[in-house]
Design a protein around this motif. Structure first.
Motif, PDB file in Angstrom:
ATOM      1  N   LYS A   1       0.324  17.024   8.059  1.00 47.65           N
ATOM      2  CA  LYS A   1       1.060  18.146   8.643  1.00 47.65           C
ATOM      3  C   LYS A   1       2.377  17.655   9.216  1.00 47.65           C
ATOM      4  CE  LYS A   1      -2.710  18.820  10.999  1.00 47.65           C
ATOM      5  NZ  LYS A   1      -3.701  19.134  11.955  1.00 47.65           N
ATOM      6  N   MET A   2       3.276  18.597   9.462  1.00 49.41           N
ATOM      7  CA  MET A   2       4.527  18.310  10.154  1.00 49.41           C
ATOM      8  C   MET A   2       4.488  19.136  11.434  1.00 49.41           C
ATOM      9  SD  MET A   2       7.457  16.574   9.866  1.00 49.41           S
ATOM     10  CE  MET A   2       7.932  16.295   8.175  1.00 49.41           C
ATOM     11  N   GLU A   3       4.521  18.458  12.583  1.00 48.42           N
ATOM     12  CA  GLU A   3       4.480  19.135  13.877  1.00 48.42           C
ATOM     13  C   GLU A   3       5.630  18.642  14.735  1.00 48.42           C
ATOM     14  OE1 GLU A   3       0.601  18.317  15.540  1.00 48.42           O
ATOM     15  OE2 GLU A   3      -0.431  19.459  13.977  1.00 48.42           O
TER      16      GLU A   3
ATOM     17  N   MET B   1       0.877  -1.167   0.000  1.00 46.70           N
ATOM     18  CA  MET B   1       0.000   0.000   0.000  1.00 46.70           C
ATOM     19  C   MET B   1       0.915   1.217   0.000  1.00 46.70           C
ATOM     20  SD  MET B   1      -2.655   1.185   2.976  1.00 46.70           S
ATOM     21  CE  MET B   1      -1.415   1.817   4.083  1.00 46.70           C
ATOM     22  N   THR B   2       0.628   2.177  -0.877  1.00 47.95           N
ATOM     23  CA  THR B   2       1.467   3.373  -0.969  1.00 47.95           C
ATOM     24  C   THR B   2       0.605   4.620  -0.891  1.00 47.95           C
ATOM     25  OG1 THR B   2       3.102   2.224  -2.335  1.00 47.95           O
ATOM     26  CG2 THR B   2       3.113   4.629  -2.427  1.00 47.95           C
ATOM     27  N   ASN B   3       1.036   5.549  -0.045  1.00 47.96           N
ATOM     28  CA  ASN B   3       0.415   6.868   0.035  1.00 47.96           C
ATOM     29  C   ASN B   3       1.465   7.899  -0.360  1.00 47.96           C
ATOM     30  OD1 ASN B   3      -2.307   6.448   0.935  1.00 47.96           O
ATOM     31  ND2 ASN B   3      -1.491   5.864   2.925  1.00 47.96           N
ATOM     32  N   LYS B   4       1.107   8.764  -1.300  1.00 51.01           N
ATOM     33  CA  LYS B   4       1.978   9.869  -1.702  1.00 51.01           C
ATOM     34  C   LYS B   4       1.319  11.151  -1.224  1.00 51.01           C
ATOM     35  CE  LYS B   4       3.879   7.584  -5.700  1.00 51.01           C
ATOM     36  NZ  LYS B   4       4.312   7.684  -7.086  1.00 51.01           N
ATOM     37  N   PHE B   5       2.111  12.008  -0.565  1.00 53.84           N
ATOM     38  CA  PHE B   5       1.542  13.247  -0.054  1.00 53.84           C
ATOM     39  C   PHE B   5       2.604  14.328   0.054  1.00 53.84           C
ATOM     40  CE2 PHE B   5       2.673  10.490   3.495  1.00 53.84           C
ATOM     41  CZ  PHE B   5       3.429  11.325   4.318  1.00 53.84           C
ATOM     42  N   THR B   6       2.126  15.565   0.103  1.00 54.36           N
ATOM     43  CA  THR B   6       2.973  16.732   0.323  1.00 54.36           C
ATOM     44  C   THR B   6       2.480  17.401   1.590  1.00 54.36           C
ATOM     45  OG1 THR B   6       3.270  17.004  -2.057  1.00 54.36           O
ATOM     46  CG2 THR B   6       3.772  18.916  -0.678  1.00 54.36           C
ATOM     47  N   ILE B   7       3.410  17.703   2.485  1.00 53.21           N
ATOM     48  CA  ILE B   7       3.067  18.355   3.750  1.00 53.21           C
ATOM     49  C   ILE B   7       2.282  19.637   3.464  1.00 53.21           C
ATOM     50  CG2 ILE B   7       4.016  19.496   5.818  1.00 53.21           C
ATOM     51  CD1 ILE B   7       4.382  16.410   5.805  1.00 53.21           C
TER      52      ILE B   7
ATOM     53  N   LYS C   1      -0.617  19.982   1.991  1.00 55.29           N
ATOM     54  CA  LYS C   1      -1.525  19.953   0.836  1.00 55.29           C
ATOM     55  C   LYS C   1      -2.442  18.743   0.942  1.00 55.29           C
ATOM     56  CE  LYS C   1       1.436  22.302  -2.442  1.00 55.29           C
ATOM     57  NZ  LYS C   1       2.221  22.199  -3.662  1.00 55.29           N
ATOM     58  N   GLU C   2      -3.702  18.929   0.554  1.00 53.81           N
ATOM     59  CA  GLU C   2      -4.642  17.809   0.586  1.00 53.81           C
ATOM     60  C   GLU C   2      -4.212  16.749  -0.425  1.00 53.81           C
ATOM     61  OE1 GLU C   2      -9.233  17.847   1.234  1.00 53.81           O
ATOM     62  OE2 GLU C   2      -8.881  17.894  -0.924  1.00 53.81           O
ATOM     63  N   SER C   3      -4.238  15.501   0.020  1.00 55.43           N
ATOM     64  CA  SER C   3      -3.831  14.379  -0.830  1.00 55.43           C
ATOM     65  C   SER C   3      -4.837  13.255  -0.681  1.00 55.43           C
ATOM     66  CB  SER C   3      -2.465  13.846  -0.388  1.00 55.43           C
ATOM     67  OG  SER C   3      -1.501  14.856  -0.376  1.00 55.43           O
ATOM     68  N   GLU C   4      -4.929  12.424  -1.722  1.00 52.94           N
ATOM     69  CA  GLU C   4      -5.748  11.221  -1.595  1.00 52.94           C
ATOM     70  C   GLU C   4      -4.896  10.155  -0.927  1.00 52.94           C
ATOM     71  OE1 GLU C   4      -7.847   8.173  -4.565  1.00 52.94           O
ATOM     72  OE2 GLU C   4      -8.911  10.062  -4.265  1.00 52.94           O
ATOM     73  N   MET C   5      -5.472   9.529   0.102  1.00 56.12           N
ATOM     74  CA  MET C   5      -4.756   8.522   0.885  1.00 56.12           C
ATOM     75  C   MET C   5      -5.587   7.254   0.935  1.00 56.12           C
ATOM     76  SD  MET C   5      -2.182  10.433   2.392  1.00 56.12           S
ATOM     77  CE  MET C   5      -1.856   9.996   4.075  1.00 56.12           C
TER      78      MET C   5
END
Length: 128
Positions: free
Chosen positions: A85-87, A60-66, A68-72
């Motif tokens: 987010k990055m916290e 299973m792979t999720n691609k995302f940018t901190i 920004k809304e992404s499909e997961m």
């Protein structure tokens, strides 16, 4: 990059309770308990490719940018949209029925998921 690497599950806490809370069927929970999941993370600045490889060739792979809304995709295979987010150095995301954080601590990937009052902790050692 801080997260880039391949990690193999070393220990888990509250696996069964958590998986029940997020609605996985008992046969899937039973099968998953024995898996040595390998998580592969490629980080390029704010962009991530986060893959989980299961025995038998499934992944299973999720691609995302901190930020920004992404499909997961959830562990149960459901698609949804989320903003990661990055916290304080942790990757943070709200899945439909649980809250998930991931960080690198002591060279290990530490993931914590919380659903309905149950905290699931998975620690993975770096293998590549």
């Amino acid at each position: 990059m801080a997260f880039t690497g391949k990690y193999e599950v070393e220990s888990e806490e509250n696996y069964d309770d958590f998986m029940k809370r997020i609605g996985l069927p008992s046969d899937v929970i039973e099968k998953g308990r024995k898996f040595k999941i390998v998580t592969e993370v490629v980080q390029n600045g704010e962009e991530f490719t986060w893959s989980q490889h299961y025995p038998g060739g499934q992944s299973m792979t999720n691609k995302f940018t901190i930020g920004k809304e992404s499909e997961m995709e959830t562990m149960g295979g459901k698609k949804f949209k989320a903003t990661v987010k990055m916290e304080n150095g942790k990757v943070v995301v709200d899945f439909p029925n649980y809250h998930h954080t991931a960080e690198i601590a002591g060279g290990k990937l530490v993931e914590i998921s919380v659903a309905a009052g149950v905290t699931y902790k998975r620690i993975s050692k770096k293998i590549a």
